[in-house]
Scaffold this motif. Structure first.
Motif, short mmCIF file in Angstrom:
data_model
loop_
_atom_site.label_atom_id
_atom_site.label_comp_id
_atom_site.label_asym_id
_atom_site.label_seq_id
_atom_site.Cartn_x
_atom_site.Cartn_y
_atom_site.Cartn_z
N GLU A 232 45.62 15.44 83.64
CA GLU A 232 44.32 15.01 84.16
C GLU A 232 43.22 16.01 83.81
O GLU A 232 42.10 15.62 83.46
CB GLU A 232 44.40 14.79 85.67
N ASN A 233 43.53 17.29 83.89
CA ASN A 233 42.54 18.31 83.54
C ASN A 233 42.21 18.27 82.04
O ASN A 233 41.06 18.43 81.65
CB ASN A 233 43.05 19.71 83.91
N ILE A 234 43.23 18.07 81.23
CA ILE A 234 43.02 17.98 79.78
C ILE A 234 42.17 16.75 79.46
O ILE A 234 41.24 16.82 78.66
CB ILE A 234 44.37 17.94 79.03
N LEU A 235 42.46 15.64 80.10
CA LEU A 235 41.70 14.41 79.89
C LEU A 235 40.25 14.60 80.33
O LEU A 235 39.32 14.17 79.63
CB LEU A 235 42.35 13.25 80.65
N GLU A 236 40.04 15.25 81.45
CA GLU A 236 38.68 15.52 81.95
C GLU A 236 37.92 16.43 80.98
O GLU A 236 36.74 16.20 80.68
CB GLU A 236 38.74 16.15 83.34
N ALA A 237 38.58 17.45 80.46
CA ALA A 237 37.95 18.36 79.50
C ALA A 237 37.59 17.61 78.22
O ALA A 237 36.49 17.80 77.67
CB ALA A 237 38.87 19.54 79.19
N CYS A 238 38.47 16.75 77.76
CA CYS A 238 38.19 15.95 76.56
C CYS A 238 37.00 15.03 76.78
O CYS A 238 36.17 14.84 75.89
CB CYS A 238 39.42 15.15 76.14
N LYS A 239 36.92 14.46 77.97
CA LYS A 239 35.81 13.57 78.29
C LYS A 239 34.48 14.33 78.22
O LYS A 239 33.52 13.85 77.62
CB LYS A 239 36.00 12.97 79.68
N TRP A 240 34.43 15.53 78.78
CA TRP A 240 33.21 16.32 78.76
C TRP A 240 32.85 16.78 77.35
O TRP A 240 31.68 16.79 76.97
CB TRP A 240 33.32 17.50 79.72
N ILE A 241 33.84 17.13 76.58
CA ILE A 241 33.59 17.52 75.19
C ILE A 241 33.01 16.35 74.40
O ILE A 241 32.05 16.51 73.64
CB ILE A 241 34.88 18.07 74.53
N ALA A 242 33.57 15.17 74.60
CA ALA A 242 33.06 13.97 73.92
C ALA A 242 31.63 13.66 74.35
O ALA A 242 30.78 13.31 73.51
CB ALA A 242 33.98 12.78 74.20
#
Length: 111
Positions: A4-14
């Protein structure tokens, strides 16, 4: 770190990347509009002079470089502004030649 943290970080990077792209395209279009306007202004200002190509080019580059905020000048050096001005002029010239060829009938393929 969980999924979930990795997914959240990817979302913010995108989101940041897409925001950056949006800003790039917005300011790139505005810059081209300003360059085109400055080219037209230079053509009008120096219309009575012959062999004024270099003078007009420098006028446009100086105008565009002067519009840049001081904080952006290290990123958009005078050399980069010169390249942008030349590329915009080349596009305008190619369009003008294409339209002139179309109007004079020179755009037909040669046999």
């Amino acid at each position: 770190m969980n999924f979930e943290n990795i997914l959240e970080a990817c979302k913010w990077i995108a989101l940041v990347a897409f925001g950056g792209l949006a800003l790039y395209f917005k300011y790139n279009t505005a810059l081209k509009d300003r360059v085109t306007g400055a080219i037209n202004e230079a053509e009008e200002a120096y219309k009575d002079q012959t062999q004024a190509g270099k003078t007009k080019f420098n006028f446009v580059v100086d105008t565009i470089y002067g519009w840049l905020p001081a904080i952006l000048r290290p990123i958009f050096t005078r050399s980069i502004v010169e390249q942008i001005v030349q590329a915009t002029f080349d596009q305008m010239q190619a369009y003008a030649v294409k339209q002139l060829d179309r109007l004079t009938g020179n755009d037909k393929p040669q046999e």
